[in-house]
Write an enzyme that holds these catalytic residues in place. Structure first.
Site, PDB file in Angstrom:
ATOM      1  N   HIS A 172      47.178 -60.718   3.434  1.00  0.00           N
ATOM      2  CA  HIS A 172      46.205 -59.822   3.538  1.00  0.00           C
ATOM      3  C   HIS A 172      44.844 -60.831   4.082  1.00  0.00           C
ATOM      4  CE1 HIS A 172      42.596 -57.459   2.337  1.00  0.00           C
ATOM      5  NE2 HIS A 172      43.570 -56.494   2.083  1.00  0.00           N
TER       6      HIS A 172
ATOM      7  N   ARG B 164      35.510 -54.417   4.271  1.00  0.00           N
ATOM      8  CA  ARG B 164      35.273 -54.254   5.734  1.00  0.00           C
ATOM      9  C   ARG B 164      35.227 -53.077   6.180  1.00  0.00           C
ATOM     10  NH1 ARG B 164      40.112 -56.641   7.293  1.00  0.00           N
ATOM     11  NH2 ARG B 164      40.711 -56.786   5.195  1.00  0.00           N
TER      12      ARG B 164
END
Lengths: 249, 609
Positions: B257, B273
């Site tokens: 990740h 994000r």
């Protein structure tokens, strides 16, 4: 060189015949950013492989690692040793059954709570695989998420005077759990039906209002406010119920 | 000594996370007796740690308008780098919207669409109309064409697990928590249940059932640094592999990740994000648009993680007090305090707890970190494991193969309940059709074998190796040799180190007495299985001489569909110190292999600055 820490740790393994409850000191060197998750694992792996404790997520979201740290119920994983004096105590949470050393059986306690409080959405609607979801206000969803954030760590139960003397008391976590369903429009229970479940001294009326739960909740859930809401609703529901059987005129 | 208790049910479920519990519900719903075993109480399962959300093409929010299962399917296949099973992906994408709505019916407080004009941090301006108000909303996520990640703040896994568990409570399905399955009972053809060690008392129990489901989650803890919970040691896969007949599929496909937060490597959700957060380098430069002009920070996770490491290698990494290694920054300050503390509350709290950082005003250190096991117990589309009748697997523990070589964010939480539903139904059907017939001599044999193993660990009969030293060395070997960028030479070294560790893991001896629910013994029982799992990852990676999704070989940087449109099947033969690899073809009946639209093959090497 970090500080030399002395962790005075409760020890007792009920599965070992003849074992006696006692405190045992462990010494280790503190390092930058050390949490109790790191410290206790270091003790187990380098000094004493018999030491029992529980961690799962180590991110303060699963509720496994609550213990009494210098007397206060806290999540060990997010407790920085730098916040503590160089000598401190760790003990298992009271109220819950001891499994060994710092590990307690919160699982059984909370399972029993869910079932006693019937903590699920009660509805007569059947789910239709082809239908759209029922509309709800976003604000309502946010309000439900607030109490739903409880991670069932048991800090509020351990800190509660009623829970410590009354074994069937559902605690702040239990009342908060009921609050979560009470404000959910999908749950069709009436206040009278909730009253059946928690309108007694093992439920909302067992709280004596000391509010240590509110001070010690590691998720900062506004327990004082939520408990007051439930108590108010249940007091009203209780009054109505009582009047039903009494002829007033 | 023999088994303390024997429990017999129609269906045995090992694990109590979302895939496990959701499948248990399907089985109990048709009247089967079901028992759930779990290391921890269900609500402490790692499913609760999922933050960002669940992908489902509801298309309610303006930015998701026109979405459909077909578009979700195309995103999933591209994300997988054509490694997934397309039939499974199609079934999944078609089913997941009704799963979201069912969860809503059960009580998940999904965030809803609010009407009005919106201006997002990314500069996008849209309007959500009145007719959609109050329906389930969604946020943007990596590698998707539409906003379809349904969420409750950034605590989606928590709310979904709690609500699914309310149904398990309501149905009265018994959960035996602190109970660890340590061996499957089988005759080489059929699985009959398991031997389990009680983590309260240390006693061994036997569980027998017509059908056994494994839903034990991932194996992230074979890496020294992982976002996973400490219980994610891949035990379900390891006991299946130990049968010698059940293969693990695509174990080399490991997801890193982009945003694990050092030094504790706790996850910072992709939602950060998705909601408009940036990645910055040491010069406070937003570098992702240089590499990925189209998707920027929201390319798939494998691509963003590689670009981040590439950028650090180019000399733009940050040196700070937060980490021994260089890292980058996650910047969500421009989302505003209200947004951060409402919709990203969990990660804001984590940043505060562990680094004293308030992301509404401070940058958060991030580094790509092991996060997800795409591979697992290989099953068919009904969830039935290869190799043994009566054995099923679901969720992260399984290689149902929804994810191929890279999983899209929001597709795993969605997979848990969808696979639990689809495959759970198939288990229920299977269990109706078989009779209970247990050979107690066979069962006793398995119990005796485990007792013998425990006795030897306690007495030190096979050696005095230290279990924690072996675990740490394994974690380091995986970090050093089987990480984001891989090469044949380094993988060879990694495999050799792991083989040596495997031999040592067979000679573990306890330092403690092993009495009662002794934690050292629990770790020692798991250790050989963990190293075998690590070897399946490392050896599979060594033999796959191409790059696909998260598996990136610097010495073979291109995807090779002619040779490698294949799924790895790793078996462990008795007495071996390496897995035996076999391969099966990956069919692409709906979407033929093509360009993902992001990543090195599309965007090319770094442009601009």
């Amino acid at each position: 060189m970090g500080r030399q820490l002395t962790i005075s740790c409760f020890r007792y393994n009920p599965n070992i015949p003849g074992d006696k409850p006692r405190m045992q000191d462990y010494k280790l060197e503190e390092h930058e950013g050390m949490t109790l998750f790191v410290a206790l694992n270091e003790i187990r792996e380098k000094q004493d492989p018999t030491l029992m404790f529980d961690f799962v997520c180590r991110a303060a979201i699963c509720g496994s690692c609550a213990m009494l740290i210098n007397g206060r119920p806290r999540l060990a994983c997010k407790t920085m040793t730098s916040m503590l004096p160089s000598r401190f105590t760790v003990m298992p949470l009271p109220v819950f059954k001891l499994i060994g050393d710092l590990a307690v059986d919160t699982g059984t306690w909370f399972r029993d709570l869910q079932i006693r409080a019937e903590a699920w959405v009660h509805t007569n609607k059947k789910f239709d695989f082809n239908a759209l979801e029922v509309r709800m206000e976003n604000k309502t969803c946010e309000e439900i998420y607030d109490p739903e954030q409880c991670i069932e760590c048991g800090c509020c139960v351990a800190a509660c005077i009623t829970a410590n003397i009354r074994p069937d008391f559902i605690g702040a976590t239990g009342i908060n759990r009921v609050y979560r369903f009470l404000i959910d429009p999908r749950d069709e229970r009436s206040n009278a039906e909730y009253y059946e479940v928690i309108g007694n001294e093992d439920g909302t009326f067992g709280c004596v209002g000391l509010m240590a739960c509110d001070d010690l909740c590691p998720k900062d859930i506004p327990l004082q406010q939520n408990l007051a809401y439930v108590r108010r609703k249940m007091a009203a529901a209780g009054l109505k119920l009582d009047f039903k059987g009494v002829k007033t005129s | 000594m023999s088994a303390k208790n024997t429990f017999i049910s129609d269906v045995l479920v090992i694990g109590a996370g979302l895939a496990a519990e959701r499948s248990a519900i399907e089985c109990a719903a048709v009247g089967h007796s079901v028992i759930i075993l779990s290391l921890v109480p269900p609500r402490r399962s790692h499913s609760t740690a999922a933050q960002g959300g669940m992908q489902a093409s509801l298309g309610n929010i303006a930015m998701g308008k026109g979405d459909s299962p077909e578009i979700h399917f195309a995103d999933t296949v591209k994300g997988s780098d054509w490694g997934c099973d397309q039939e499974v992906a199609k079934l999944f994408c078609e089913t997941v919207p009704s799963m979201i709505r069912q969860l809503d019916h059960w009580g998940v407080p999904w965030n809803r669409v609010t009407a009005g004009k919106k201006k997002y941090a990314s500069g996008i301006e849209t309007e959500d109309t009145k007719d959609k108000e109050g329906l389930i909303t969604a946020r943007d996520f990596g590698g998707v064409a539409k906003w379809r990640c349904c969420y409750t703040s950034d605590g989606t896994g928590h709310t979904v697990q709690f609500v699914v568990d309310t149904q398990v409570c309501k149905m009265g399905i018994p959960v035996h928590d602190r109970m660890e399955a340590i061996a499957l009972i089988h005759d080489g053809e059929t699985c009959f249940g398991c031997v389990a060690r009680c983590l309260r008392t240390g006693e061994l129990n036997v569980y027998l059932a017509r059908a056994t489901i494994i839903g034990t989650g991932g194996a992230g803890r074979i890496y020294a640094a992982s976002t996973n919970a400490v219980i994610n040691e891949g035990t379900g896969g390891a006991i299946s592999l130990a049968t010698g007949v059940v293969p693990l599929g695509n174990m080399e496909a490991i997801q890193f990740h982009p945003t694990g937060m050092p030094p504790v490597y706790i996850l910072m959700t992709e939602g950060a994000r998705g909601d408009g957060g940036y990645l910055l380098d040491k010069n406070m430069h937003r570098f992702m648009p240089d590499y990925e002009p189209k998707k920027k920070e929201l390319a798939s996770r494998d691509v963003v993680s590689r670009r981040m490491v590439q950028h650090i290698r180019a000399g733009y990494g940050v040196t700070s007090k937060y980490s021994d290694q260089q890292h980058l920054w996650l910047d969500i300050r421009h989302l505003g305090r209200q947004w951060v503390w409402k919709n990203l509350r969990e990660i804001a709290t984590i940043a505060t707890n562990f680094n004293g950082i308030d992301p509404a005003k401070d940058l958060v250190p991030v580094i790509p970190t092991q996060h997800y096991t795409m591979g697992g117990i290989r099953t068919n589309k009904d969830g039935a494991a290869y190799g043994l009748k009566g054995l099923f697997a679901m969720g992260e523990a399984a290689c149902w193969d929804l994810h191929g070589f890279n999983r899209l964010g929001g597709n795993s939480l969605a997979e848990t309940v969808t696979a639990g539903y689809i495959c759970g139904k198939q288990v229920a059907k299977y269990a109706l059709g078989v009779t209970r017939n247990f050979d107690m001599k066979l069962v006793d044999g398995f119990v005796k074998q485990q007792e013998e193993k425990i006795k030897n660990l306690i007495s030190g009969k096979n050696g005095r190796e230290n279990v924690y030293e072996i675990r740490d060395a394994m974690g380091t070997a995986m970090m050093d040799h089987v990480h984001i960028f891989r090469t044949g030479k380094s993988l060879e070294q990694g495999v050799a180190k792991l083989q040596e560790l495997y031999r040592r893991s067979l000679k573990i001896g306890l330092r403690s007495s092993g009495q009662g629910a002794n934690p050292e013994l629990a770790q020692a029982i798991r250790m050989p299985g963990m190293v075998r799992t690590a070897l399946c990852v490392a050896y599979g990676a060594l033999m796959r001489t191409e790059s696909r999704g998260s598996h990136f070989r610097e010495d073979h940087p291109k995807r090779d569909d002619a040779k490698w449109l294949k799924r790895t099947l790793a078996y462990w033969k008795e007495g071996a110190d390496l897995p035996t690899l076999d391969y099966e073809d990956v069919a692409c009946p709906i979407l033929p292999p093509g360009d993902r639209g992001y990543g090195e093959a599309s965007a090319g090497p770094k442009k601009g600055k």
